[in-house]
Design a protein around this motif. Structure first.
Motif, PDB file in Angstrom:
ATOM      1  N   TRP A 179      10.242  15.819  21.599  1.00 46.84           N
ATOM      2  CA  TRP A 179      10.014  15.373  20.223  1.00 46.84           C
ATOM      3  C   TRP A 179      11.335  14.997  19.553  1.00 46.84           C
ATOM      4  O   TRP A 179      12.405  15.299  20.062  1.00 46.84           O
ATOM      5  N   SER A 207      12.854  14.116  15.225  1.00 47.48           N
ATOM      6  CA  SER A 207      12.528  13.985  13.800  1.00 47.48           C
ATOM      7  C   SER A 207      12.326  12.529  13.400  1.00 47.48           C
ATOM      8  O   SER A 207      11.645  12.250  12.426  1.00 47.48           O
ATOM      9  N   TRP A 208      12.887  11.597  14.147  1.00 48.58           N
ATOM     10  CA  TRP A 208      12.758  10.177  13.837  1.00 48.58           C
ATOM     11  C   TRP A 208      11.494   9.554  14.430  1.00 48.58           C
ATOM     12  O   TRP A 208      11.200   8.383  14.201  1.00 48.58           O
ATOM     13  N   CYS A 209      10.716  10.325  15.143  1.00 46.96           N
ATOM     14  CA  CYS A 209       9.549   9.828  15.877  1.00 46.96           C
ATOM     15  C   CYS A 209       8.291   9.905  15.018  1.00 46.96           C
ATOM     16  O   CYS A 209       7.842  10.995  14.642  1.00 46.96           O
ATOM     17  N   VAL A 210       7.702   8.761  14.723  1.00 47.06           N
ATOM     18  CA  VAL A 210       6.492   8.703  13.894  1.00 47.06           C
ATOM     19  C   VAL A 210       5.313   9.362  14.600  1.00 47.06           C
ATOM     20  O   VAL A 210       4.546  10.109  13.995  1.00 47.06           O
ATOM     21  N   SER A 211       5.155   9.114  15.896  1.00 48.46           N
ATOM     22  CA  SER A 211       4.049   9.715  16.650  1.00 48.46           C
ATOM     23  C   SER A 211       4.180  11.233  16.745  1.00 48.46           C
ATOM     24  O   SER A 211       3.182  11.948  16.811  1.00 48.46           O
ATOM     25  N   CYS A 212       5.427  11.724  16.739  1.00 53.09           N
ATOM     26  CA  CYS A 212       5.648  13.175  16.768  1.00 53.09           C
ATOM     27  C   CYS A 212       5.112  13.810  15.489  1.00 53.09           C
ATOM     28  O   CYS A 212       4.556  14.912  15.511  1.00 53.09           O
ATOM     29  N   ARG A 213       5.272  13.115  14.379  1.00 49.31           N
ATOM     30  CA  ARG A 213       4.743  13.611  13.101  1.00 49.31           C
ATOM     31  C   ARG A 213       3.221  13.698  13.170  1.00 49.31           C
ATOM     32  O   ARG A 213       2.623  14.643  12.676  1.00 49.31           O
ATOM     33  N   ALA A 214       2.592  12.720  13.809  1.00 53.43           N
ATOM     34  CA  ALA A 214       1.131  12.711  13.926  1.00 53.43           C
ATOM     35  C   ALA A 214       0.627  13.878  14.777  1.00 53.43           C
ATOM     36  O   ALA A 214      -0.408  14.466  14.475  1.00 53.43           O
ATOM     37  N   HIS A 230       2.238  16.753  15.293  1.00 52.18           N
ATOM     38  CA  HIS A 230       2.815  18.037  14.888  1.00 52.18           C
ATOM     39  C   HIS A 230       1.787  19.054  14.372  1.00 52.18           C
ATOM     40  O   HIS A 230       1.833  20.216  14.786  1.00 52.18           O
ATOM     41  N   ASP A 257      18.408  13.423  18.911  1.00 54.00           N
ATOM     42  CA  ASP A 257      18.222  13.672  17.492  1.00 54.00           C
ATOM     43  C   ASP A 257      19.447  14.393  16.940  1.00 54.00           C
ATOM     44  O   ASP A 257      20.208  15.010  17.691  1.00 54.00           O
ATOM     45  N   TRP A 301      13.285  18.959   9.556  1.00 57.66           N
ATOM     46  CA  TRP A 301      11.938  18.493   9.897  1.00 57.66           C
ATOM     47  C   TRP A 301      11.023  19.687  10.195  1.00 57.66           C
ATOM     48  O   TRP A 301       9.907  19.770   9.682  1.00 57.66           O
TER      49      TRP A 301
END
Length: 175
Positions: free
Chosen positions: A68, A70-77, A79, A100, A108
């Motif tokens: 993962w 912190s800059w990853c949009v899919s990681c936010r989804a 999480h 990162d 994050w």
């Protein structure tokens, strides 16, 4: 006669390859590590860079490695899904913080919750390369003997947890 059949034959072969290609799942990227020992690492932990964690420290436990950033949009989804999985305590969850900045990663996790038992730093992405990571997020399931048993490319969903991860984790814990 052959002059007229050749284009038809070529068209038929191309149509077959197209049909096969359309039925493939582009998210299923094979891993050469399935049923092989997990690539070893010894990395600094995110919380305390003076401390390290290695694959050897995890022997005897079923664990997940979630790649993962912190800059990853899919990681936010994914999480919130990982936070819910962590609550079930079915396996140790190790975060591989990929390319990162440590402060960004800490902030994050402070904002969104921390599903990881430990998160380790892969600031240059070398461990990710060793593991065959194509991009973030990716999640690996490793058994008690340190063998990679499954790789999931892309964000983990609730459906993935129910249909794939839970049955596999329960089976591996029983071994």
């Amino acid at each position: 006669m052959l002059k007229f059949l050749t284009p038809l034959l070529i068209f038929a072969v191309l149509a077959i390859f197209l049909a096969i290609g359309l039925n493939l799942n582009p998210r299923e990227i094979p891993s050469p590590f399935i049923d092989k020992p997990a690539p070893p690492f010894t990395l600094q932990t995110l919380d305390d860079p003076s401390r390290t964690l290695s694959t050897a420290d995890l022997k005897g436990q079923v664990w997940l490695l979630n790649v993962w950033a912190s800059w990853c949009v899919s990681c936010r989804a994914e999480h919130p899904v990982l936070n819910r999985l962590a609550e079930q305590k079915l396996a140790v969850i190790i975060g591989l913080n990929y390319k990162d900045e440590p402060e960004d990663a800490k902030n994050w996790l402070a904002r969104l919750g921390n599903p990881y038992d430990v998160s380790v730093l892969d600031m240059e992405g070398l461990t990710g390369i060793d593991w065959g990571v194509y991009g973030v997020p990716e999640t690996f399931v490793i058994d008690k003997q340190g063998v990679v048993r499954y790789k999931h490319t892309g964000p983990v969903t609730d459906k993935d947890i129910e249909t794939t991860f839970l049955p596999l984790l329960n089976t591996l814990q029983a071994e």
